[in-house]
Design an enzyme around this catalytic site. Structure first.
Site, PDB file in Angstrom:
ATOM      1  N   HIS A 157     -31.695  -4.219  87.850  1.00 20.23           N
ATOM      2  CA  HIS A 157     -31.668  -3.709  86.472  1.00 20.23           C
ATOM      3  C   HIS A 157     -32.303  -4.724  85.519  1.00 20.23           C
ATOM      4  O   HIS A 157     -33.110  -4.355  84.654  1.00 20.23           O
ATOM      5  CB  HIS A 157     -30.217  -3.434  86.073  1.00 20.23           C
ATOM      6  CG  HIS A 157     -30.024  -3.061  84.634  1.00 20.23           C
ATOM      7  ND1 HIS A 157     -29.976  -1.750  84.213  1.00 20.23           N
ATOM      8  CD2 HIS A 157     -29.860  -3.833  83.521  1.00 20.23           C
ATOM      9  CE1 HIS A 157     -29.787  -1.727  82.900  1.00 20.23           C
ATOM     10  NE2 HIS A 157     -29.718  -2.972  82.454  1.00 20.23           N
ATOM     11  N   GLU A 158     -31.963  -6.002  85.670  1.00 16.47           N
ATOM     12  CA  GLU A 158     -32.499  -7.032  84.774  1.00 16.47           C
ATOM     13  C   GLU A 158     -33.995  -7.253  85.015  1.00 16.47           C
ATOM     14  O   GLU A 158     -34.758  -7.448  84.065  1.00 16.47           O
ATOM     15  CB  GLU A 158     -31.727  -8.344  84.948  1.00 16.47           C
ATOM     16  CG  GLU A 158     -30.244  -8.251  84.637  1.00 16.47           C
ATOM     17  CD  GLU A 158     -29.955  -7.708  83.251  1.00 16.47           C
ATOM     18  OE1 GLU A 158     -30.800  -7.862  82.344  1.00 16.47           O
ATOM     19  OE2 GLU A 158     -28.873  -7.110  83.065  1.00 16.47           O
ATOM     20  N   HIS A 161     -35.915  -4.682  83.206  1.00 13.05           N
ATOM     21  CA  HIS A 161     -36.106  -4.991  81.788  1.00 13.05           C
ATOM     22  C   HIS A 161     -37.369  -5.836  81.592  1.00 13.05           C
ATOM     23  O   HIS A 161     -38.150  -5.597  80.675  1.00 13.05           O
ATOM     24  CB  HIS A 161     -34.902  -5.761  81.234  1.00 13.05           C
ATOM     25  CG  HIS A 161     -33.782  -4.887  80.757  1.00 13.05           C
ATOM     26  ND1 HIS A 161     -33.956  -3.893  79.816  1.00 13.05           N
ATOM     27  CD2 HIS A 161     -32.454  -4.871  81.081  1.00 13.05           C
ATOM     28  CE1 HIS A 161     -32.788  -3.308  79.574  1.00 13.05           C
ATOM     29  NE2 HIS A 161     -31.871  -3.872  80.332  1.00 13.05           N
ATOM     30  N   GLU A 232     -31.703   1.113  78.029  1.00  8.24           N
ATOM     31  CA  GLU A 232     -30.824   0.842  79.167  1.00  8.24           C
ATOM     32  C   GLU A 232     -30.954   1.924  80.241  1.00  8.24           C
ATOM     33  O   GLU A 232     -30.905   1.630  81.438  1.00  8.24           O
ATOM     34  CB  GLU A 232     -29.371   0.725  78.711  1.00  8.24           C
ATOM     35  CG  GLU A 232     -29.056  -0.562  77.991  1.00  8.24           C
ATOM     36  CD  GLU A 232     -29.393  -1.797  78.802  1.00  8.24           C
ATOM     37  OE1 GLU A 232     -29.021  -1.859  79.996  1.00  8.24           O
ATOM     38  OE2 GLU A 232     -30.041  -2.694  78.251  1.00  8.24           O
TER      39      GLU A 232
END
Length: 305
Positions: A157-158, A161, A232
């Site tokens: 997930h990071e 980003h 998100e």
């Protein structure tokens, strides 16, 4: 996982306040006068010039915040950067290798810096001015409190980003917000200073600018937080593409289980738990400032895929 936005917003407010103080001191103790003020008393406003001034200051503040975002994150969170040539333990090797693999899969030309910070909270964040100069950091609490599959989902997930360039797009939005913050805070400060004696008007105006700028920056964070909540979902989808939908969903469920345990324990003085409660997006005005949607919504959207 709201550290990225929280640190960026805090850095932006500090940078903007510093710019205001420096500019006010320069214009007060030199022959330079702020060109947007007109009239004999200096309390008239040239709105066109003020808007140009606001754009320059607003975007300068946003891009300075972006430029120092990685440094500020490492300093404020006491992040220990992992040396890929000298792993201290299995956790360091696991986290670095996952970030490296996901970065390669995401098409990044450079692996972000990878770090671990000591905290009981279950959290992680990604920041940095560019994809090349980015940072992915996880908390020691996350490594101790989650299984390997959940950790993989969080790391993916990071990395998503970083791959999505979310910090740069966030900076552009923050620049627009800053522009209006600078514009309206100065108008409000001029109006307030008109109600005091002329000999103390500049002091009142100086103080009012700082107060209004911080207040309007906090209100402006509503816009940035709303955009963050939108991004998100994209990062969740990116994480699912990198680590697999099952691991991404498992990571979100693990976060939700942590939040639920925190509620049962009712440790309201624990800042880590407060962070997770905000990330969970529970109602009222607090949810408007949340950088993350409710975990239930994120899980549902991911399962719809």
């Amino acid at each position: 996982m709201g550290k990225r936005i929280l640190l960026f917003l805090l850095t932006n407010i500090l940078v903007m306040t510093t710019i205001v103080i420096a500019w006010t001191l320069i214009t007060t103790f030199t022959d330079i006068n702020p060109s947007y003020l007109t009239g004999g008393s200096g309390l008239g406003i040239d709105y066109g010039t003020l808007m140009i001034f606001s754009i320059l200051i607003g975007f300068a503040g946003a891009f300075i915040s972006l430029a120092i975002s990685r440094w500020m994150a490492k300093m404020m969170m006491k992040v220990k950067v992992i040396d890929p040539n000298n792993f201290k333990n299995a956790h360091e090797q696991f986290v670095y290798e996952k970030v490296e693999r996901f970065s390669r899969t995401a098409g990044l030309m450079h692996t972000p810096q990878v770090g671990i910070y000591q905290s009981p909270e279950v959290n992680a964040f990604a920041t940095g001015p560019t994809k090349k100069r980015s940072l992915v950091a996880v908390s020691s609490g996350l490594l101790q409190g989650m299984d390997d599959d959940a950790i993989e989902g969080v790391i993916a997930h990071e990395v998503a980003h970083v791959a999505n360039g979310d910090m740069v797009t966030m900076t552009l939005l923050q620049g627009i917000v800053n522009t209006f913050v600078v514009f309206f805070s100065r108008i409000a400060a001029v109006i307030v200073s008109r109600f005091v004696r002329s000999e103390i008007q500049w002091i009142v105006q100086f103080a009012a600018i700082i107060v209004f700028q911080i207040l309007f920056s906090i209100l402006g964070s509503l816009v940035v937080s709303a955009y963050s909540r939108h991004r998100e979902y994209h990062a969740d989808r990116g994480g699912a593409d990198l680590a697999g939908a099952d691991k991404m969903a498992h990571a979100l469920r693990s976060l939700k289980a942590y939040v639920d345990r925190a509620k049962v324990n009712d440790r309201t003085d624990d800042s880590a738990i407060q962070t997770m409660k905000i990330s969970n997006g529970k109602g009222g005005l607090v949810s408007l400032f949340s950088s993350h949607p409710p975990l239930d919504d994120r899980i549902a959207k991911l399962e719809q895929r």
